[in-house]
Design an enzyme around this catalytic site. Structure first.
Site, PDB file in Angstrom:
ATOM      1  N   GLN A  76       0.874  -1.185   0.000  1.00 20.24           N
ATOM      2  CA  GLN A  76       0.000   0.000   0.000  1.00 20.24           C
ATOM      3  C   GLN A  76       0.908   1.231   0.000  1.00 20.24           C
ATOM      4  O   GLN A  76       1.166   1.835   1.019  1.00 20.24           O
ATOM      5  CB  GLN A  76      -0.890  -0.017   1.239  1.00 20.24           C
ATOM      6  CG  GLN A  76      -1.834  -1.216   1.287  1.00 20.24           C
ATOM      7  CD  GLN A  76      -2.427  -1.402   2.668  1.00 20.24           C
ATOM      8  OE1 GLN A  76      -3.020  -0.499   3.225  1.00 20.24           O
ATOM      9  NE2 GLN A  76      -2.243  -2.585   3.243  1.00 20.24           N
ATOM     10  N   HIS A 119       9.071  -3.592  -2.396  1.00 20.10           N
ATOM     11  CA  HIS A 119       8.001  -3.759  -3.387  1.00 20.10           C
ATOM     12  C   HIS A 119       8.070  -2.663  -4.462  1.00 20.10           C
ATOM     13  O   HIS A 119       7.913  -2.937  -5.642  1.00 20.10           O
ATOM     14  CB  HIS A 119       6.651  -3.758  -2.683  1.00 20.10           C
ATOM     15  CG  HIS A 119       5.509  -3.848  -3.633  1.00 20.10           C
ATOM     16  ND1 HIS A 119       5.323  -4.943  -4.442  1.00 20.10           N
ATOM     17  CD2 HIS A 119       4.528  -2.977  -3.950  1.00 20.10           C
ATOM     18  CE1 HIS A 119       4.259  -4.746  -5.199  1.00 20.10           C
ATOM     19  NE2 HIS A 119       3.768  -3.558  -4.932  1.00 20.10           N
ATOM     20  N   LYS A 141      -1.511  -8.432 -16.413  1.00 17.32           N
ATOM     21  CA  LYS A 141      -2.345  -8.949 -15.313  1.00 17.32           C
ATOM     22  C   LYS A 141      -3.319  -7.868 -14.850  1.00 17.32           C
ATOM     23  O   LYS A 141      -2.948  -6.703 -14.754  1.00 17.32           O
ATOM     24  CB  LYS A 141      -1.438  -9.367 -14.149  1.00 17.32           C
ATOM     25  CG  LYS A 141      -2.177  -9.788 -12.883  1.00 17.32           C
ATOM     26  CD  LYS A 141      -1.214 -10.083 -11.723  1.00 17.32           C
ATOM     27  CE  LYS A 141      -1.141  -8.946 -10.738  1.00 17.32           C
ATOM     28  NZ  LYS A 141      -0.297  -9.249  -9.553  1.00 17.32           N
ATOM     29  N   SER A 168      -1.116 -15.169  -2.017  1.00 16.00           N
ATOM     30  CA  SER A 168      -2.059 -16.278  -2.203  1.00 16.00           C
ATOM     31  C   SER A 168      -1.553 -17.255  -3.264  1.00 16.00           C
ATOM     32  O   SER A 168      -1.988 -18.395  -3.331  1.00 16.00           O
ATOM     33  CB  SER A 168      -3.409 -15.728  -2.653  1.00 16.00           C
ATOM     34  OG  SER A 168      -3.280 -15.163  -3.945  1.00 16.00           O
TER      35      SER A 168
END
Ligand code: R5P
Length: 310
Positions: free
Chosen positions: A94, A127, A190, A221
């Site tokens: 985030q 990230h 994606k 996940s």
């Protein structure tokens, strides 16, 4: 120079301290019955440069709070410099407002670490590189690409590699790996219809009969990578290997990876998954202990860290 380990990844901390031929600082870190964390340093660290090793991995909030308390305890014990060594920097995804009225957690976490008293950050494959700018102090962002490139050259025999970026965010990292192993580049378009779900829209590049190497910073996940592997095999790829810096592996990720088209998933130990992955033979761990130890040594000796990646 001293090394203090939080409780998120004790094996990695031990291995780093072994490379540096130093003992970990003696601490007492425990939880009260209500879940509050208690940090006590059991030796004199006055005037020392201390490196605190703690990943803000699951349980993210507890591990983050523990990091802040360790930094606070060091500051109040008159450590000269405090370097927060955060192998996996959680809350980094985030990093901007994608929809209105949301928090920018990466900025809040950087404020918390700054205010706790850190003077420097060492982390691995942030990230988004721009998160370095959320700190007004030196940030050393270490890369796993050389480690992965070495593994590929040594262990995967192919004359037909292609490096595949699983989304737009991973293109820079994928290009760096492709250059190192002298491979072509393909890109997956994606989309995320909703948080936690991903869909492959298109593959840009020819993957037919190729050994595909996907590289990404995080597997959570597993959806992004499993869908990517499916799409690549459908387009005629010969095999799919996946390289991931931070293996969050939440929910049924491991089960789903086991059943997937992925030939092998190679992760690092920025997050401790030793118990979780015991039963699978598809996942292999490469340690970043030596890389982190070398970076700590160079920071401590005021020599170049970037030359580690030349
Ligand atoms: C997203 O931009 C990250 O780089 C990863 O691709 C993402 O976090 C992976 O999540 P999941 O495994 O849940 O698809």
């Amino acid at each position: 120079m001293k090394i203090l380990s939080g409780t998120s990844n004790p094996t990695l901390s031990k291995n780093i301290s072994r490379y540096l031929r130093t003992k970990l600082v003696n601490t007492n870190i425990k939880k009260f019955a209500d879940g509050e964390i208690y940090v006590e340093i059991n030796e004199n660290i006055r005037g020392n440069s201390v490196f605190v090793i703690q990943s803000s991995a699951n349980p993210a909030n507890d591990n983050l709070m523990e990091l802040l308390l360790c930094i606070d305890a060091l500051r109040r014990s008159s450590a000269k410099n405090i370097t927060a060594v955060i192998p996996y920097f959680g809350y980094a995804r985030q990093d901007r407002k994608v929809v209105p009225r949301t928090s920018i957690s990466a900025k809040l976490v950087s404020n918390l670490i700054t205010n706790a008293g850190a003077n420097r950050i060492v982390t691995v494959d942030l990230h988004a590189g721009q998160i370095q700018g959320f700190f007004d102090m030196p940030v050393d962002n270490l890369f796993t690409t050389p480690l992965f490139a070495r593994y590929i050259k040594k262990n995967i025999k192919s004359k037909n590699f292609i490096c595949v970026s699983p989304d737009a965010g991973a293109i820079e990292r994928t290009r760096a790996l492709a250059t190192k192993i002298n491979a072509d580049l393909a890109i997956i378009d994606k989309r995320r219809p909703e948080p936690g779900k991903s869909k492959v829209m298109n593959i840009i590049g020819n993957v037919k009969d190729k050994d595909c190497i996907i590289i990404d910073d995080i597997i959570d996940s597993g959806g992004t990578i499993i869908n990517a592997a499916d799409a690549l095999v459908k387009k005629g790829a010969k095999s799919v290997y996946v390289f991931i810096s931070h293996a969050v592996l939440s929910g049924n990720a491991i089960k789903n990876i086991q059943k997937s088209k992925i030939k092998k998933l190679i992760i690092t130990d920025t997050i401790d998954n030793s118990k979780k992955i015991k039963k699978t033979n598809k996942i292999q761990v490469l340690s970043i202990a030596q890389l982190m130890a070398e970076a700590i040594k160079r920071i401590s000796n005021s020599t170049s860290v970037s030359s580690l990646f030349n």
